[in-house]
Design an enzyme around this catalytic site. Sequence first.
Site, PDB file in Angstrom:
ATOM      1  CB  THR A 159      -0.941   0.028   1.229  1.00  0.00           C
ATOM      2  OG1 THR A 159      -0.148  -0.075   2.408  1.00  0.00           O
ATOM      3  CG2 THR A 159      -1.945  -1.091   1.175  1.00  0.00           C
ATOM      4  CG  ASP A 160       4.220   1.681   2.671  1.00  0.00           C
ATOM      5  OD1 ASP A 160       3.117   1.602   3.233  1.00  0.00           O
ATOM      6  OD2 ASP A 160       5.298   1.399   3.239  1.00  0.00           O
ATOM      7  CE  LYS A 236      -0.397   3.181   4.009  1.00  0.00           C
ATOM      8  NZ  LYS A 236       0.568   2.079   4.073  1.00  0.00           N
TER       9      LYS A 236
HETATM   10  N1  DGL Z   1       5.886  -1.462   3.236  1.00  0.00           N
HETATM   11  C1  DGL Z   1       4.666  -1.874   2.787  1.00  0.00           C
HETATM   12  C2  DGL Z   1       4.484  -1.990   1.287  1.00  0.00           C
HETATM   13  O1  DGL Z   1       4.747  -2.993   0.691  1.00  0.00           O
HETATM   14  C3  DGL Z   1       4.017  -3.005   3.487  1.00  0.00           C
HETATM   15  C4  DGL Z   1       2.731  -2.475   3.900  1.00  0.00           C
HETATM   16  C5  DGL Z   1       1.604  -2.704   2.938  1.00  0.00           C
HETATM   17  O2  DGL Z   1       1.623  -3.450   1.984  1.00  0.00           O
HETATM   18  O3  DGL Z   1       0.604  -2.121   3.251  1.00  0.00           O
HETATM   19  O4  DGL Z   1       4.012  -1.046   0.752  1.00  0.00           O
END
Ligand code: DGL
Length: 413
Positions: A159-160, A236
Amino acid sequence: MDLGDRISVERGGTTYEGAVMPSRREGYVVIKLDNGYNIGFDASKSRISLLQKRQESRKIKSDMALPRREGLPQVSILSTGGTIASKVDYRTGAVTSQFSAGEIISAIPELEEIANYSARVVYQILSENMRAEYWIELANKVAREIESGAEGVIITHGTDTMMYTAAALSFMLKTPVPVVLVGSQRSSDRPSSDASMNAVCAASVAISDIAEVTVVMHGSTSDDFCTIHRGTRVRKMHTSRRDAFQSINQPPLGKVDYLSRKVETFQPYRRRGEAALELQARMEERCALVKYTPGSSPDILNYYIDKGYKGLVLEGTGLGHVASDWIEGIKRATEEGIPVVIASQCLRGRICDRVYDTGRDMLQAGAIEGADMLPEVALVKMMWLLANQPESFAALIGQPLAGEIAFSTPITV
Ligand code: DGL
């Protein structure tokens, strides 16, 4: 007894079962219960029995043969990693990327009622490790899936940086079918995981009429609906909440009711089959997004110019300002053919550099107002335009190409 072994612990008349986790305290054993919580015991006061040795993690297959159901649409799932493909690694206690797309499907039986799937692993990374060359490869893979008959494509992603990938795909691909990015804030072995609901909602959008690049994530703090965001308007906005994603400067495209899987739309969108597939998958990587902060040195601009950067997005204050001592740097950049586009730290609202003196001076120095684009979307658009249509950069940076700009903003957003 090894990390990951399943054990039972009897303590004060109650028996607990779970997997052995790392323990920082000598003489203490920590297990992860089936409900996802960890609990620690003083080993000398507990009766511990081994139930099962740790299962070696399955080898990840890039293409899984999945059962087919007659009459369901064909959806491709491309997995890139992130929390949605992660679980707790019992050797380290950290959440790591471990599942392939095929394994995600097998773990969520509801998905099988929605579509037939083909599943491929593209990457197994945390999304902070994404880069422009991966966006390009991903766009090519999405195009290949569509050419091979996929009626919708789901990309599972951390999500990042999901919003960067969503923006990049929005510019690189004109798609005749839905292309849906989905992730989760909590891994699937946690009680409050959003992985399964988000995936089910993403699949519902993948078979819908919305032939755009979208992000589908939890819409509220409950397990009731997911929001459908346009790929160039989403951000986000929270580190950990499940409803972290928000559409900025535009209402969301729609929502998916989790129980009924009904897709409802609120905005005009490109419909299935309306556009032919087009792929322009090049990106100019030597572009930077620079955040202006009070008192920061204009040498920052000179650094990028001297290093041979091809374009700069300045995240200015308010309506789009930097200090007067940055104006000279803007002028130098634009005189050397390096476009400087202004976005705002406010995120919400639109750039207007005609109100105050500094803004007017910035425009005079050649800066371009980035309308109501999010700063990272302005960056990705710049990277795309400079690589694909450099001669039209000045004409197109302020024009909507993938829904990233609108000339009026509804008061509700
Ligand atoms: N660091 C994050 C990423 O892969 C893990 C967290 C997530 O997937 O929400 O973006």
